[in-house]
Design a protein around this motif. Structure first.
Motif, PDB file in Angstrom:
ATOM      1  N   ALA A  49      37.548  43.954  37.847  1.00  0.00           N
ATOM      2  CA  ALA A  49      38.882  44.251  38.622  1.00  0.00           C
ATOM      3  C   ALA A  49      39.345  45.743  38.779  1.00  0.00           C
ATOM      4  CB  ALA A  49      39.768  43.554  37.531  1.00  0.00           C
ATOM      5  N   GLY A  50      38.727  46.524  37.671  1.00  0.00           N
ATOM      6  CA  GLY A  50      38.920  48.061  37.923  1.00  0.00           C
ATOM      7  C   GLY A  50      38.671  48.764  39.021  1.00  0.00           C
ATOM      8  N   SER A  51      37.598  47.943  39.775  1.00  0.00           N
ATOM      9  CA  SER A  51      37.012  48.633  41.012  1.00  0.00           C
ATOM     10  C   SER A  51      37.646  47.909  42.325  1.00  0.00           C
ATOM     11  CB  SER A  51      35.760  48.786  41.131  1.00  0.00           C
ATOM     12  OG  SER A  51      34.692  47.438  41.060  1.00  0.00           O
ATOM     13  N   THR A  52      38.074  46.504  41.965  1.00  0.00           N
ATOM     14  CA  THR A  52      38.487  45.651  43.081  1.00  0.00           C
ATOM     15  C   THR A  52      39.961  45.276  43.313  1.00  0.00           C
ATOM     16  OG1 THR A  52      36.130  44.636  42.933  1.00  0.00           O
ATOM     17  CG2 THR A  52      37.756  43.494  44.245  1.00  0.00           C
ATOM     18  N   ALA A  53      40.522  45.291  42.189  1.00  0.00           N
ATOM     19  CA  ALA A  53      42.094  44.873  42.171  1.00  0.00           C
ATOM     20  C   ALA A  53      43.037  45.655  42.895  1.00  0.00           C
ATOM     21  CB  ALA A  53      42.426  44.753  40.801  1.00  0.00           C
ATOM     22  N   MET A  54      43.964  45.287  43.559  1.00  0.00           N
ATOM     23  CA  MET A  54      44.749  46.216  44.473  1.00  0.00           C
ATOM     24  C   MET A  54      45.963  46.477  43.651  1.00  0.00           C
ATOM     25  SD  MET A  54      44.731  44.102  48.159  1.00  0.00           S
ATOM     26  CE  MET A  54      45.848  45.355  48.630  1.00  0.00           C
ATOM     27  N   ASP A  55      46.504  45.625  42.859  1.00  0.00           N
ATOM     28  CA  ASP A  55      47.624  45.780  42.064  1.00  0.00           C
ATOM     29  C   ASP A  55      47.448  46.767  40.858  1.00  0.00           C
ATOM     30  OD1 ASP A  55      49.844  45.254  39.952  1.00  0.00           O
ATOM     31  OD2 ASP A  55      50.655  44.118  41.802  1.00  0.00           O
ATOM     32  N   ASN A  56      48.346  47.713  40.820  1.00  0.00           N
ATOM     33  CA  ASN A  56      48.023  48.780  39.787  1.00  0.00           C
ATOM     34  C   ASN A  56      48.403  48.038  38.357  1.00  0.00           C
ATOM     35  OD1 ASN A  56      47.495  51.021  41.283  1.00  0.00           O
ATOM     36  ND2 ASN A  56      49.591  51.583  41.555  1.00  0.00           N
ATOM     37  N   THR A  57      49.276  47.335  38.301  1.00  0.00           N
ATOM     38  CA  THR A  57      49.579  46.271  37.159  1.00  0.00           C
ATOM     39  C   THR A  57      48.103  45.512  36.646  1.00  0.00           C
ATOM     40  OG1 THR A  57      51.784  46.330  37.536  1.00  0.00           O
ATOM     41  CG2 THR A  57      50.937  44.769  35.648  1.00  0.00           C
ATOM     42  N   VAL A  58      47.600  45.115  37.388  1.00  0.00           N
ATOM     43  CA  VAL A  58      46.282  44.273  37.271  1.00  0.00           C
ATOM     44  C   VAL A  58      45.256  45.226  36.658  1.00  0.00           C
ATOM     45  CG1 VAL A  58      44.561  42.876  38.343  1.00  0.00           C
ATOM     46  CG2 VAL A  58      46.906  42.414  38.658  1.00  0.00           C
ATOM     47  N   LYS A  59      45.062  46.312  37.616  1.00  0.00           N
ATOM     48  CA  LYS A  59      44.107  47.418  37.199  1.00  0.00           C
ATOM     49  C   LYS A  59      44.307  47.905  35.735  1.00  0.00           C
ATOM     50  CE  LYS A  59      42.756  49.596  41.774  1.00  0.00           C
ATOM     51  NZ  LYS A  59      41.525  49.398  41.447  1.00  0.00           N
ATOM     52  N   ASP A  60      45.733  48.201  35.244  1.00  0.00           N
ATOM     53  CA  ASP A  60      45.857  48.634  34.032  1.00  0.00           C
ATOM     54  C   ASP A  60      45.552  47.527  32.875  1.00  0.00           C
ATOM     55  OD1 ASP A  60      46.875  50.931  35.169  1.00  0.00           O
ATOM     56  OD2 ASP A  60      49.036  50.406  34.899  1.00  0.00           O
ATOM     57  N   PHE A  61      45.852  46.283  33.315  1.00  0.00           N
ATOM     58  CA  PHE A  61      45.746  45.363  32.329  1.00  0.00           C
ATOM     59  C   PHE A  61      43.830  45.138  32.235  1.00  0.00           C
ATOM     60  CE2 PHE A  61      44.472  40.847  31.253  1.00  0.00           C
ATOM     61  CZ  PHE A  61      45.127  40.591  30.339  1.00  0.00           C
ATOM     62  N   ALA A  62      43.333  45.270  33.119  1.00  0.00           N
ATOM     63  CA  ALA A  62      41.756  45.167  33.179  1.00  0.00           C
ATOM     64  C   ALA A  62      41.253  46.292  32.316  1.00  0.00           C
ATOM     65  CB  ALA A  62      41.256  45.258  34.594  1.00  0.00           C
ATOM     66  N   THR A  63      41.913  47.551  32.483  1.00  0.00           N
ATOM     67  CA  THR A  63      41.214  48.815  31.478  1.00  0.00           C
ATOM     68  C   THR A  63      41.570  48.331  30.067  1.00  0.00           C
ATOM     69  OG1 THR A  63      42.011  50.373  33.367  1.00  0.00           O
ATOM     70  CG2 THR A  63      41.787  51.133  31.097  1.00  0.00           C
ATOM     71  N   MET A  64      42.812  47.990  29.845  1.00  0.00           N
ATOM     72  CA  MET A  64      43.061  47.466  28.467  1.00  0.00           C
ATOM     73  C   MET A  64      41.928  46.522  27.858  1.00  0.00           C
ATOM     74  SD  MET A  64      46.710  46.125  26.599  1.00  0.00           S
ATOM     75  CE  MET A  64      46.882  44.794  27.671  1.00  0.00           C
ATOM     76  N   ALA A 105      35.766  37.187  45.783  1.00  0.00           N
ATOM     77  CA  ALA A 105      37.130  37.366  46.294  1.00  0.00           C
ATOM     78  C   ALA A 105      37.548  38.781  46.734  1.00  0.00           C
ATOM     79  CB  ALA A 105      38.225  36.802  45.339  1.00  0.00           C
ATOM     80  N   LYS A 106      38.423  38.844  47.595  1.00  0.00           N
ATOM     81  CA  LYS A 106      38.819  40.334  47.980  1.00  0.00           C
ATOM     82  C   LYS A 106      40.518  40.160  48.182  1.00  0.00           C
ATOM     83  CE  LYS A 106      34.848  41.474  48.593  1.00  0.00           C
ATOM     84  NZ  LYS A 106      33.922  42.337  47.881  1.00  0.00           N
ATOM     85  N   GLY A 107      41.019  41.495  48.153  1.00  0.00           N
ATOM     86  CA  GLY A 107      42.482  41.741  48.293  1.00  0.00           C
ATOM     87  C   GLY A 107      43.272  40.849  47.404  1.00  0.00           C
ATOM     88  N   GLU A 108      44.591  40.382  47.683  1.00  0.00           N
ATOM     89  CA  GLU A 108      45.525  39.837  47.020  1.00  0.00           C
ATOM     90  C   GLU A 108      44.699  38.417  46.314  1.00  0.00           C
ATOM     91  OE1 GLU A 108      48.996  39.137  48.842  1.00  0.00           O
ATOM     92  OE2 GLU A 108      49.483  41.067  49.258  1.00  0.00           O
ATOM     93  N   ALA A 109      43.901  37.950  47.034  1.00  0.00           N
ATOM     94  CA  ALA A 109      43.134  36.789  46.549  1.00  0.00           C
ATOM     95  C   ALA A 109      42.387  37.291  45.423  1.00  0.00           C
ATOM     96  CB  ALA A 109      42.004  36.258  47.550  1.00  0.00           C
ATOM     97  N   PHE A 110      41.903  38.117  45.159  1.00  0.00           N
ATOM     98  CA  PHE A 110      41.294  38.618  43.978  1.00  0.00           C
ATOM     99  C   PHE A 110      42.291  38.913  42.970  1.00  0.00           C
ATOM    100  CE2 PHE A 110      39.637  41.784  40.675  1.00  0.00           C
ATOM    101  CZ  PHE A 110      38.698  41.237  40.372  1.00  0.00           C
ATOM    102  N   ASP A 111      43.305  39.345  43.207  1.00  0.00           N
ATOM    103  CA  ASP A 111      44.164  39.782  42.184  1.00  0.00           C
ATOM    104  C   ASP A 111      44.687  38.398  41.324  1.00  0.00           C
ATOM    105  OD1 ASP A 111      43.714  42.337  42.872  1.00  0.00           O
ATOM    106  OD2 ASP A 111      45.982  42.699  43.034  1.00  0.00           O
ATOM    107  N   GLN A 112      45.014  37.498  42.182  1.00  0.00           N
ATOM    108  CA  GLN A 112      45.494  36.312  41.900  1.00  0.00           C
ATOM    109  C   GLN A 112      44.327  35.503  40.976  1.00  0.00           C
ATOM    110  OE1 GLN A 112      46.739  34.230  45.450  1.00  0.00           O
ATOM    111  NE2 GLN A 112      48.570  35.532  45.597  1.00  0.00           N
ATOM    112  N   ALA A 113      43.108  35.376  41.607  1.00  0.00           N
ATOM    113  CA  ALA A 113      42.088  34.683  40.773  1.00  0.00           C
ATOM    114  C   ALA A 113      41.846  35.369  39.653  1.00  0.00           C
ATOM    115  CB  ALA A 113      40.921  34.903  41.566  1.00  0.00           C
ATOM    116  N   TYR A 114      41.810  36.617  39.692  1.00  0.00           N
ATOM    117  CA  TYR A 114      41.554  37.401  38.063  1.00  0.00           C
ATOM    118  C   TYR A 114      42.502  37.119  37.183  1.00  0.00           C
ATOM    119  CZ  TYR A 114      41.297  41.144  34.729  1.00  0.00           C
ATOM    120  OH  TYR A 114      41.300  41.970  33.661  1.00  0.00           O
ATOM    121  N   VAL A 115      43.820  37.113  37.499  1.00  0.00           N
ATOM    122  CA  VAL A 115      45.094  36.730  36.572  1.00  0.00           C
ATOM    123  C   VAL A 115      44.760  35.353  36.037  1.00  0.00           C
ATOM    124  CG1 VAL A 115      47.443  36.555  36.564  1.00  0.00           C
ATOM    125  CG2 VAL A 115      46.517  38.457  37.494  1.00  0.00           C
TER     126      VAL A 115
END
Length: 244
Positions: A49-64, A105-115
């Motif tokens: 997610a750190g390298s693929t997610a588009m949403d910064n909130t998702v990236k920050d969560f992934a870092t945590m 998954a790519k783009g927004e689809a990745f973010d949704q799947a990861y969440v």
């Protein structure tokens, strides 16, 4: 006759006594297996997610997730090793399939799947750790589960908030709260060292003077972009700041 009954009773009691340690060991190994695989999935999926997610909130969560679960995984290996238990070194089929799905998954689809994957994973983790912290027979693993559970619950609350925001148009920006936001009061399980690390991970430096107030909020001073700020960390892991 009485002698036979007595012998039978003693034999039954002995069989039960021998079965309890075996059952306890099996339960302990099962907990280690599930906790280790879940922890590995958190780190591997969040690195992705750190390298693929588009949403910064998702990236920050992934870092945590990478930071917190790497620490928990290391602690679990230590505790399990001391208890002569085996720690899995690879994902099981279920979690590997989840990771493969994220990889595709790519783009927004990745973010949704990861969440969604994080929501499911944390539901399972909280249930697992909660059960062992209450009912586990291995004292060392029980202490580990009890110590780790508040962090897992905090993760669960954060990912549910992210999911809710995405459902109303998508979360945007950073997970760090702005000056207009207020820290959420509640029982805070972060130690002073953990609070300092989390504030630093949010981009602040020179964190000092941390003290927990009556609302369970860690408050102190820090610098960012050349400015000295008052910072706060609530029980959910939200970092807020305001100019002095």
């Amino acid at each position: 006759m009485r002698t036979n009954l007595l012998l039978a009773s003693l034999a039954g009691a002995t069989a039960i006594a021998f079965s309890f340690p075996a059952l306890s060991a099996d339960a302990a190994q099962d907990f280690v297996n599930k906790a280790a695989v879940g922890g590995m999935f958190e780190v591997e999926s969040s690195n992705l997610a750190g390298s693929t997610a588009m949403d910064n909130t998702v990236k920050d969560f992934a870092t945590m997730m990478v930071t917190d679960h790497t620490a928990a995984n290391t602690k679990l290996k230590t505790v399990a090793g001391e208890q002569k238990l085996t720690v899995p070194t690879a994902l099981d089929a279920k979690h590997q399939a989840m990771l493969d799905k994220l990889n595709g998954a790519k783009g927004e689809a990745f973010d949704q799947a990861y969440v969604q994957a994080q929501r499911d994973a944390h539901d399972e983790a909280v249930s697992l750790f909660e059960d062992y912290s209450q009912n586990g027979a291995n004292a060392s693993l029980k202490a580990f589960a009890t110590e780790t559970l508040p962090t897992l619950k905090m993760h669960q609350e954060k990912i549910e908030t992210i999911a809710s925001n995405m459902g109303t148009g998508g979360a945007t920006g950073s997970s760090e709260s702005t000056e207009s936001a207020a820290p959420v009061p509640g029982a805070n399980s972060f130690t002073e060292a953990q609070a300092k690390d989390r504030i630093q991970n949010a981009g602040y430096a020179d964190v000092s003077g941390l003290a927990k107030d009556d609302n369970g909020v860690w408050r102190g001073q820090a610098t960012k972009d050349g400015k000295t700020l008052s910072v706060a960390l609530d029980y959910q892991g939200n970092v807020t700041s305001q100019a002095n």
